[in-house]
Design a protein around this motif. Sequence first.
Motif, PDB file in Angstrom:
ATOM      1  N   GLU A 128      12.931  24.261 -50.870  1.00 43.70           N
ATOM      2  CA  GLU A 128      11.785  23.391 -51.134  1.00 43.70           C
ATOM      3  C   GLU A 128      12.169  21.928 -51.338  1.00 43.70           C
ATOM      4  OE1 GLU A 128       8.540  24.692 -53.617  1.00 43.70           O
ATOM      5  OE2 GLU A 128       9.285  26.753 -53.559  1.00 43.70           O
ATOM      6  N   PHE A 129      13.434  21.687 -51.670  1.00 43.79           N
ATOM      7  CA  PHE A 129      13.931  20.325 -51.869  1.00 43.79           C
ATOM      8  C   PHE A 129      15.182  20.142 -51.004  1.00 43.79           C
ATOM      9  CE2 PHE A 129      11.545  21.524 -55.615  1.00 43.79           C
ATOM     10  CZ  PHE A 129      10.750  20.418 -55.849  1.00 43.79           C
ATOM     11  N   PRO A 130      14.985  20.017 -49.683  1.00 41.93           N
ATOM     12  CA  PRO A 130      16.124  20.012 -48.763  1.00 41.93           C
ATOM     13  C   PRO A 130      16.960  18.728 -48.749  1.00 41.93           C
ATOM     14  CG  PRO A 130      14.073  19.714 -47.553  1.00 41.93           C
ATOM     15  CD  PRO A 130      13.706  19.963 -48.992  1.00 41.93           C
ATOM     16  N   ASN A 131      16.471  17.660 -49.366  1.00 43.12           N
ATOM     17  CA  ASN A 131      17.218  16.407 -49.381  1.00 43.12           C
ATOM     18  C   ASN A 131      18.488  16.580 -50.206  1.00 43.12           C
ATOM     19  OD1 ASN A 131      18.260  13.850 -49.872  1.00 43.12           O
ATOM     20  ND2 ASN A 131      16.267  12.893 -50.124  1.00 43.12           N
ATOM     21  N   LYS A 132      19.635  16.491 -49.567  1.00 40.27           N
ATOM     22  CA  LYS A 132      20.932  16.737 -50.219  1.00 40.27           C
ATOM     23  C   LYS A 132      21.222  15.784 -51.373  1.00 40.27           C
ATOM     24  CE  LYS A 132      22.735  19.789 -47.133  1.00 40.27           C
ATOM     25  NZ  LYS A 132      22.332  21.105 -47.472  1.00 40.27           N
ATOM     26  N   GLY A 133      20.595  14.628 -51.408  1.00 39.54           N
ATOM     27  CA  GLY A 133      20.830  13.679 -52.477  1.00 39.54           C
ATOM     28  C   GLY A 133      19.921  13.868 -53.679  1.00 39.54           C
ATOM     29  N   GLU A 134      18.920  14.723 -53.525  1.00 38.66           N
ATOM     30  CA  GLU A 134      17.943  14.953 -54.583  1.00 38.66           C
ATOM     31  C   GLU A 134      18.569  15.782 -55.711  1.00 38.66           C
ATOM     32  OE1 GLU A 134      13.177  15.847 -54.290  1.00 38.66           O
ATOM     33  OE2 GLU A 134      14.473  16.400 -52.623  1.00 38.66           O
ATOM     34  N   GLU A 135      18.268  15.413 -56.954  1.00 35.70           N
ATOM     35  CA  GLU A 135      18.884  16.075 -58.111  1.00 35.70           C
ATOM     36  C   GLU A 135      18.653  17.583 -58.110  1.00 35.70           C
ATOM     37  OE1 GLU A 135      19.347  15.538 -62.934  1.00 35.70           O
ATOM     38  OE2 GLU A 135      17.630  14.616 -61.944  1.00 35.70           O
ATOM     39  N   ILE A 136      17.470  18.024 -57.744  1.00 33.91           N
ATOM     40  CA  ILE A 136      17.159  19.457 -57.724  1.00 33.91           C
ATOM     41  C   ILE A 136      18.048  20.164 -56.718  1.00 33.91           C
ATOM     42  CG2 ILE A 136      15.363  21.150 -57.139  1.00 33.91           C
ATOM     43  CD1 ILE A 136      13.337  19.032 -58.326  1.00 33.91           C
ATOM     44  N   ASN A 137      18.204  19.600 -55.550  1.00 34.13           N
ATOM     45  CA  ASN A 137      19.081  20.172 -54.527  1.00 34.13           C
ATOM     46  C   ASN A 137      20.526  20.194 -55.015  1.00 34.13           C
ATOM     47  OD1 ASN A 137      20.983  19.964 -52.103  1.00 34.13           O
ATOM     48  ND2 ASN A 137      19.058  20.526 -51.111  1.00 34.13           N
ATOM     49  N   LEU A 138      20.954  19.131 -55.648  1.00 36.54           N
ATOM     50  CA  LEU A 138      22.332  19.045 -56.149  1.00 36.54           C
ATOM     51  C   LEU A 138      22.616  20.125 -57.195  1.00 36.54           C
ATOM     52  CD1 LEU A 138      22.673  15.163 -56.477  1.00 36.54           C
ATOM     53  CD2 LEU A 138      23.808  16.627 -54.786  1.00 36.54           C
ATOM     54  N   ILE A 139      21.675  20.373 -58.082  1.00 40.14           N
ATOM     55  CA  ILE A 139      21.850  21.400 -59.112  1.00 40.14           C
ATOM     56  C   ILE A 139      21.955  22.784 -58.475  1.00 40.14           C
ATOM     57  CG2 ILE A 139      20.710  22.596 -61.036  1.00 40.14           C
ATOM     58  CD1 ILE A 139      19.565  19.794 -61.792  1.00 40.14           C
ATOM     59  N   ALA A 140      21.076  23.063 -57.520  1.00 36.55           N
ATOM     60  CA  ALA A 140      21.092  24.364 -56.846  1.00 36.55           C
ATOM     61  C   ALA A 140      22.389  24.558 -56.062  1.00 36.55           C
ATOM     62  CB  ALA A 140      19.877  24.486 -55.922  1.00 36.55           C
ATOM     63  N   THR A 141      22.816  23.520 -55.380  1.00 32.38           N
ATOM     64  CA  THR A 141      24.065  23.581 -54.607  1.00 32.38           C
ATOM     65  C   THR A 141      25.256  23.775 -55.535  1.00 32.38           C
ATOM     66  OG1 THR A 141      23.086  22.169 -52.905  1.00 32.38           O
ATOM     67  CG2 THR A 141      25.491  22.347 -52.937  1.00 32.38           C
ATOM     68  N   LYS A 142      25.239  23.079 -56.654  1.00 32.81           N
ATOM     69  CA  LYS A 142      26.321  23.207 -57.643  1.00 32.81           C
ATOM     70  C   LYS A 142      26.435  24.641 -58.153  1.00 32.81           C
ATOM     71  CE  LYS A 142      27.498  21.729 -62.283  1.00 32.81           C
ATOM     72  NZ  LYS A 142      26.774  21.481 -63.487  1.00 32.81           N
ATOM     73  N   GLN A 143      25.293  25.287 -58.384  1.00 36.49           N
ATOM     74  CA  GLN A 143      25.310  26.672 -58.861  1.00 36.49           C
ATOM     75  C   GLN A 143      25.972  27.585 -57.839  1.00 36.49           C
ATOM     76  OE1 GLN A 143      23.475  29.552 -57.643  1.00 36.49           O
ATOM     77  NE2 GLN A 143      24.196  30.859 -59.300  1.00 36.49           N
ATOM     78  N   LYS A 144      25.597  27.446 -56.576  1.00 34.11           N
ATOM     79  CA  LYS A 144      26.175  28.292 -55.518  1.00 34.11           C
ATOM     80  C   LYS A 144      27.673  28.031 -55.387  1.00 34.11           C
ATOM     81  CE  LYS A 144      22.508  30.436 -54.163  1.00 34.11           C
ATOM     82  NZ  LYS A 144      22.387  31.852 -54.463  1.00 34.11           N
ATOM     83  N   LYS A 145      28.060  26.767 -55.405  1.00 35.74           N
ATOM     84  CA  LYS A 145      29.485  26.434 -55.292  1.00 35.74           C
ATOM     85  C   LYS A 145      30.265  26.916 -56.517  1.00 35.74           C
ATOM     86  CE  LYS A 145      29.089  22.489 -52.194  1.00 35.74           C
ATOM     87  NZ  LYS A 145      29.218  21.030 -52.045  1.00 35.74           N
ATOM     88  N   GLY A 146      29.646  26.857 -57.678  1.00 33.57           N
ATOM     89  CA  GLY A 146      30.292  27.333 -58.899  1.00 33.57           C
ATOM     90  C   GLY A 146      30.603  28.817 -58.830  1.00 33.57           C
ATOM     91  N   LEU A 147      29.645  29.603 -58.344  1.00 36.67           N
ATOM     92  CA  LEU A 147      29.871  31.035 -58.197  1.00 36.67           C
ATOM     93  C   LEU A 147      30.949  31.292 -57.146  1.00 36.67           C
ATOM     94  CD1 LEU A 147      29.218  33.930 -58.996  1.00 36.67           C
ATOM     95  CD2 LEU A 147      27.311  33.877 -57.357  1.00 36.67           C
ATOM     96  N   MET A 148      30.906  30.531 -56.063  1.00 36.03           N
ATOM     97  CA  MET A 148      31.912  30.700 -55.012  1.00 36.03           C
ATOM     98  C   MET A 148      33.315  30.382 -55.548  1.00 36.03           C
ATOM     99  SD  MET A 148      32.049  29.203 -51.130  1.00 36.03           S
ATOM    100  CE  MET A 148      32.145  27.508 -51.641  1.00 36.03           C
TER     101      MET A 148
END
Length: 184
Positions: free
Chosen positions: A109-129
């Motif tokens: 829903e927030f595909p802009n890679k620079g958007e804070e919401i996207n960054l938080i979601a991406t960080k979670q996935k990378k953290g688990l990885m």
Amino acid sequence: MQKTLKRSQIIQVATELFGKYGYHAVGVDWIIREAEVSKKTLYNHFNSKENLIVEVLEKRDADCFHSLNEVLDGVVDPFTKIKLIFNWHDEWFNQQTFTGCMFAKAVNEFPNKGEEINLIATKQKKGLMNRVEKILVEIVTPEKAKSIAPIIIMLLDGATLSAQVIGNKHSAKDAWEIVKQLIQ
């Protein structure tokens, strides 16, 4: 004390609504109605809907991290640790409240890679990885761990989607069978 309770209540209600219906579909008025708070109370705690979404995702990330830590706490065998991560997902998929991954929904829903919401979601996935990769290094070479960890996350994400969309409540167990072959 009351202020903290209201804040927690808003986050809890927003988490449930965002999880079920998505971020864009749920308006502030809906959250206010379900949380039984005034608009002023909501905006005293969160200056915008986006700020509330950020808080919801950060809390969800912390809660999941803590829950997974409890499952892995004291476990020494790395193979068992990886299996327990899949068991944790299996338990999640079979909860009455399961509605899919809030982080995947956020990125969608927030595909802009620079958007804070996207960054938080991406960080979670990378953290688990990264966490999976650190465990894998105890089983396979660092190079192989680096190449397998993203595959494991892909399988977990696919299993999550399968449980959510198709209703395959055993998808984490199915994915684990593939992972066993990758790391043995």
